[in-house]
Design a protein around this motif. Structure first.
Motif, PDB file in Angstrom:
ATOM      1  N   LEU A 180       0.925  -1.244  -0.015  1.00  0.00           N
ATOM      2  CA  LEU A 180      -0.012   0.146  -0.045  1.00  0.00           C
ATOM      3  C   LEU A 180       0.823   1.220  -0.095  1.00  0.00           C
ATOM      4  CD1 LEU A 180      -3.043   0.385  -0.036  1.00  0.00           C
ATOM      5  CD2 LEU A 180      -2.924   0.752   2.363  1.00  0.00           C
ATOM      6  N   SER A 181       1.874   1.100   0.649  1.00  0.00           N
ATOM      7  CA  SER A 181       2.994   2.199   0.669  1.00  0.00           C
ATOM      8  C   SER A 181       4.507   1.683   0.140  1.00  0.00           C
ATOM      9  CB  SER A 181       3.233   2.820   1.931  1.00  0.00           C
ATOM     10  OG  SER A 181       2.007   3.237   2.529  1.00  0.00           O
ATOM     11  N   LYS A 182       4.883   2.507  -0.971  1.00  0.00           N
ATOM     12  CA  LYS A 182       6.018   2.100  -1.443  1.00  0.00           C
ATOM     13  C   LYS A 182       7.170   3.157  -1.583  1.00  0.00           C
ATOM     14  CE  LYS A 182       3.713   1.092  -5.210  1.00  0.00           C
ATOM     15  NZ  LYS A 182       3.565   0.665  -6.660  1.00  0.00           N
ATOM     16  N   ILE A 183       8.244   2.768  -1.472  1.00  0.00           N
ATOM     17  CA  ILE A 183       9.539   3.462  -1.470  1.00  0.00           C
ATOM     18  C   ILE A 183       9.943   3.536  -2.863  1.00  0.00           C
ATOM     19  CG2 ILE A 183      11.857   4.114  -0.753  1.00  0.00           C
ATOM     20  CD1 ILE A 183       9.785   4.567   1.530  1.00  0.00           C
ATOM     21  N   ILE A 204      10.603  12.813  -6.538  1.00  0.00           N
ATOM     22  CA  ILE A 204       9.737  13.771  -6.153  1.00  0.00           C
ATOM     23  C   ILE A 204       8.772  13.626  -4.915  1.00  0.00           C
ATOM     24  CG2 ILE A 204       7.190  14.729  -6.837  1.00  0.00           C
ATOM     25  CD1 ILE A 204       8.485  14.321  -9.722  1.00  0.00           C
ATOM     26  N   ILE A 205       8.489  12.160  -4.673  1.00  0.00           N
ATOM     27  CA  ILE A 205       7.679  11.834  -3.445  1.00  0.00           C
ATOM     28  C   ILE A 205       8.874  12.241  -2.273  1.00  0.00           C
ATOM     29  CG2 ILE A 205       7.192   9.859  -2.044  1.00  0.00           C
ATOM     30  CD1 ILE A 205       6.027   8.594  -4.717  1.00  0.00           C
ATOM     31  N   ASN A 206      10.227  11.720  -2.317  1.00  0.00           N
ATOM     32  CA  ASN A 206      10.912  12.155  -1.291  1.00  0.00           C
ATOM     33  C   ASN A 206      10.908  13.487  -1.083  1.00  0.00           C
ATOM     34  OD1 ASN A 206      12.030   9.634  -0.426  1.00  0.00           O
ATOM     35  ND2 ASN A 206      13.139   9.243  -2.182  1.00  0.00           N
ATOM     36  N   TYR A 249       8.680  15.698  -1.394  1.00  0.00           N
ATOM     37  CA  TYR A 249       7.604  16.426  -0.753  1.00  0.00           C
ATOM     38  C   TYR A 249       7.525  15.764   0.888  1.00  0.00           C
ATOM     39  CZ  TYR A 249       2.650  16.555   0.311  1.00  0.00           C
ATOM     40  OH  TYR A 249       1.312  17.090   0.811  1.00  0.00           O
ATOM     41  N   GLU A 250       7.714  14.490   0.886  1.00  0.00           N
ATOM     42  CA  GLU A 250       7.847  13.872   2.178  1.00  0.00           C
ATOM     43  C   GLU A 250       8.736  14.461   3.246  1.00  0.00           C
ATOM     44  OE1 GLU A 250       5.796  11.695   3.483  1.00  0.00           O
ATOM     45  OE2 GLU A 250       4.733  10.747   1.517  1.00  0.00           O
ATOM     46  N   THR A 251       9.878  14.907   2.888  1.00  0.00           N
ATOM     47  CA  THR A 251      11.012  15.552   3.412  1.00  0.00           C
ATOM     48  C   THR A 251      10.416  16.960   3.893  1.00  0.00           C
ATOM     49  OG1 THR A 251      12.538  14.006   2.912  1.00  0.00           O
ATOM     50  CG2 THR A 251      13.311  15.970   3.911  1.00  0.00           C
ATOM     51  N   THR A 252      10.226  17.880   2.790  1.00  0.00           N
ATOM     52  CA  THR A 252      10.090  19.297   3.001  1.00  0.00           C
ATOM     53  C   THR A 252       8.779  19.626   3.599  1.00  0.00           C
ATOM     54  OG1 THR A 252       9.364  19.369   0.623  1.00  0.00           O
ATOM     55  CG2 THR A 252      11.806  19.800   1.055  1.00  0.00           C
ATOM     56  N   VAL A 253       7.959  18.921   3.302  1.00  0.00           N
ATOM     57  CA  VAL A 253       6.383  19.201   3.696  1.00  0.00           C
ATOM     58  C   VAL A 253       6.032  18.160   4.863  1.00  0.00           C
ATOM     59  CG1 VAL A 253       3.951  18.888   3.000  1.00  0.00           C
ATOM     60  CG2 VAL A 253       5.501  19.644   1.359  1.00  0.00           C
ATOM     61  N   ARG A 254       6.456  17.033   5.007  1.00  0.00           N
ATOM     62  CA  ARG A 254       5.834  16.247   6.047  1.00  0.00           C
ATOM     63  C   ARG A 254       7.080  15.939   7.202  1.00  0.00           C
ATOM     64  NH1 ARG A 254       3.488  11.109   4.673  1.00  0.00           N
ATOM     65  NH2 ARG A 254       1.858  11.561   6.193  1.00  0.00           N
ATOM     66  N   GLY A 255       8.181  16.363   6.977  1.00  0.00           N
ATOM     67  CA  GLY A 255       9.284  16.360   8.044  1.00  0.00           C
ATOM     68  C   GLY A 255       9.796  15.049   8.270  1.00  0.00           C
ATOM     69  N   LEU A 256       9.516  14.119   7.058  1.00  0.00           N
ATOM     70  CA  LEU A 256      10.392  12.602   7.368  1.00  0.00           C
ATOM     71  C   LEU A 256      11.760  12.573   6.498  1.00  0.00           C
ATOM     72  CD1 LEU A 256       6.983  10.919   6.306  1.00  0.00           C
ATOM     73  CD2 LEU A 256       8.165  10.905   8.698  1.00  0.00           C
ATOM     74  N   PRO A 257      12.414  11.580   7.154  1.00  0.00           N
ATOM     75  CA  PRO A 257      13.678  11.411   6.553  1.00  0.00           C
ATOM     76  C   PRO A 257      13.624  10.964   5.180  1.00  0.00           C
ATOM     77  CG  PRO A 257      13.497  10.279   8.363  1.00  0.00           C
ATOM     78  CD  PRO A 257      12.140  10.517   8.167  1.00  0.00           C
ATOM     79  N   TRP A 258      14.890  11.067   4.370  1.00  0.00           N
ATOM     80  CA  TRP A 258      15.064  10.866   2.753  1.00  0.00           C
ATOM     81  C   TRP A 258      14.908   9.346   2.530  1.00  0.00           C
ATOM     82  CZ3 TRP A 258      14.577  14.647  -0.899  1.00  0.00           C
ATOM     83  CH2 TRP A 258      14.934  14.007  -2.346  1.00  0.00           C
ATOM     84  N   GLY A 259      14.051   8.878   1.670  1.00  0.00           N
ATOM     85  CA  GLY A 259      14.412   7.375   1.030  1.00  0.00           C
ATOM     86  C   GLY A 259      13.817   6.456   2.193  1.00  0.00           C
ATOM     87  N   LYS A 260      14.863   5.525   2.150  1.00  0.00           N
ATOM     88  CA  LYS A 260      14.493   4.131   2.976  1.00  0.00           C
ATOM     89  C   LYS A 260      14.453   4.346   4.461  1.00  0.00           C
ATOM     90  CE  LYS A 260      16.301   0.836  -0.233  1.00  0.00           C
ATOM     91  NZ  LYS A 260      17.357  -0.550  -0.355  1.00  0.00           N
ATOM     92  N   ARG A 261      14.778   5.471   4.869  1.00  0.00           N
ATOM     93  CA  ARG A 261      15.017   6.080   6.252  1.00  0.00           C
ATOM     94  C   ARG A 261      13.579   6.613   6.740  1.00  0.00           C
ATOM     95  NH1 ARG A 261      17.934   9.781   7.658  1.00  0.00           N
ATOM     96  NH2 ARG A 261      18.191  10.769   5.590  1.00  0.00           N
ATOM     97  N   CYS A 305       4.127  10.379   8.853  1.00  0.00           N
ATOM     98  CA  CYS A 305       4.346   9.128   8.997  1.00  0.00           C
ATOM     99  C   CYS A 305       4.622   8.507   7.880  1.00  0.00           C
ATOM    100  CB  CYS A 305       3.179   8.440   9.785  1.00  0.00           C
ATOM    101  SG  CYS A 305       1.834   8.551   9.034  1.00  0.00           S
ATOM    102  N   GLY A 306       5.775   7.628   8.119  1.00  0.00           N
ATOM    103  CA  GLY A 306       6.149   6.638   6.829  1.00  0.00           C
ATOM    104  C   GLY A 306       5.829   5.329   7.030  1.00  0.00           C
ATOM    105  N   SER A 307       5.466   4.530   6.148  1.00  0.00           N
ATOM    106  CA  SER A 307       5.393   3.083   6.242  1.00  0.00           C
ATOM    107  C   SER A 307       6.257   2.184   5.822  1.00  0.00           C
ATOM    108  CB  SER A 307       3.832   2.642   5.585  1.00  0.00           C
ATOM    109  OG  SER A 307       2.811   3.387   5.999  1.00  0.00           O
ATOM    110  N   VAL A 308       6.038   1.012   6.110  1.00  0.00           N
ATOM    111  CA  VAL A 308       7.140   0.044   5.696  1.00  0.00           C
ATOM    112  C   VAL A 308       6.685  -0.640   4.322  1.00  0.00           C
ATOM    113  CG1 VAL A 308       8.225  -2.258   6.346  1.00  0.00           C
ATOM    114  CG2 VAL A 308       7.657  -0.473   8.303  1.00  0.00           C
TER     115      VAL A 308
END
Length: 275
Positions: A115-118, A126-128, A130-142, A153-156
Motif C-alpha cells: 500500500l505504501s512504497k519507496i 519527487i515523493i521524497n 515532498y515527504e521531507t520538505t512538507v511532512r518532515g520525514l527522513p529521505w528515502g528508505k529511512r 508518518c512513513g510506512s514500511v
C-alpha cells in the motif's frame, strides 16, 4: 474489532478463522443501536459487544477492557489477513516480550502491491522531496516507520527490508498485536466523527508508556486503498486531528496545518484526475 456492521466484516472474520492460528475470541464492538447488523454472525468464537459509545477509538477501548486473552489484536473490519499473518505476529511478539507491539504490512487488495512504497527514479525523487520538505520525514528508505513532530508518518515497504522485523516509531491502526497488560484502555480521541490520525495518537501514547513498535514483514494484510476524495467537513476534521497529534508530538502547529492542507489538496486532485 470496532465496527458499524459493514458488509466486509463477515469475510474479515472468515479469513481470520481460516488462518493457521485461530483466535480464541473475536470481540465485535458495535454501538447498541447498530448491533442488529451483526446479529447473524453466529460463530463459536465471535462475541458481540454492544457499546453505549460510538466512535472507533471508544468502541475499541471497550473491547480492550473486556478482552480475556493474554495477547490481544486490534483489527479493522475491512482488513483481510493472510493465512499465516496471526502466526507471524504472534511469533514476533512472543520473542520480543512485554513492552512491545507488532503490526502487519498492508497490501492493496486490488493490485496486490504494498500500500505504501519507496519508489526510485524521478517519481521517487519527487515523493521524497515532498515527504521531507512538507511532512518532515527522513529521505528515502529511512522514511520507513518514521514519525515526524508534525505527525508525518512513513510506512514500511517490504521490498526494501532485509530483516523480518522492523522497529518503527509508530504503527497503522488497522492491525496490531500486543500483550493485554500493554493496551491503552482510554478512549483517547477527543473529537466526534471519524478518528483521523488516531493511529499516530495511539502510537504516541504507547511510546509514552515505554513501548516499542515493530512491523513483522512476513505478516500480510490486504485492504482497499482509502478513498481520496474529501468534503469540507472531513477536511476540517482531519486538519483539527492532525494539529492535535502534532501538539502531542511537540511539533510546529503552523507547519502541521500547512502539511495537512497540502495532503488534502493532493488527494483531492488525485481523486479528480482518477475520474
Amino acid at each position: 474489532m470496532a465496527t458499524l456492521g459493514g458488509a466486509q466484516i463477515a469475510r474479515t472474520i472468515a479469513e481470520m478463522n481460516r488462518g493457521s492460528v485461530r483466535p480464541t475470541e473475536i470481540l465485535i464492538c458495535i454501538p447498541e443501536e447498530d448491533a442488529h447488523r451483526v446479529a447473524t454472525l453466529s460463530i463459536d468464537n465471535v462475541h458481540i459487544v454492544p457499546t453505549k459509545v460510538r466512535g472507533q477509538v471508544a468502541q475499541r477501548a471497550e473491547g480492550f477492557r473486556q478482552a480475556s486473552c493474554p495477547v490481544v489484536m486490534q483489527l479493522d473490519d475491512d482488513i483481510l489477513l493472510a493465512s499465516d499473518a496471526i502466526e507471524a505476529l504472534m511469533a514476533s511478539l512472543v520473542a520480543l516480550g512485554r513492552g512491545h507491539v507488532v503490526g502487519a504490512v498492508f497490501y492493496n487488495s486490488v493490485t496486490a502491491e504494498p500500500l505504501s512504497k519507496i519508489d526510485a527514479g524521478l517519481r521517487g525523487f519527487i515523493i521524497n522531496l515532498y515527504e521531507t520538505t512538507v511532512r518532515g520525514l527522513p529521505w528515502g528508505k529511512r522514511r520507513m516507520g518514521a514519525l515526524s513532530k508534525i505527525g508525518g508518518c512513513g510506512s514500511v515497504d517490504p521490498r526494501c527490508c532485509d530483516e523480518d522485523l522492523v522497529t518503527t516509531a509508530w504503527l497503522p491502526g488497522g492491525c496490531s498485536l500486543s500483550f493485554r497488560e500493554d493496551l491503552v484502555l482510554d478512549a483517547f480521541f477527543p473529537f466526534r466523527g471519524k478518528a483521523y490520525s488516531e493511529d499516530i495518537i495511539h502510537s504516541c501514547l504507547r511510546a509514552r508508556k515505554g513501548m516499542t513498535h515493530h512491523v513483522a514483514v512476513t505478516a500480510k494484510a490486504t485492504i482497499l486503498p482509502p478513498e481520496r476524495g474529501v468534503t469540507r467537513d472531513s477536511a476540517m476534521a482531519e486538519i483539527r486531528a492532525r494539529r492535535y497529534a502534532a501538539q502531542m508530538l511537540g511539533g510546529n502547529m503552523a507547519r502541521a496545518t500547512f502539511a495537512a492542507i497540502l495532503d488534502i489538496v493532493r488527494r483531492q486532485v488525485a481523486a479528480l484526475l482518477a475520474r
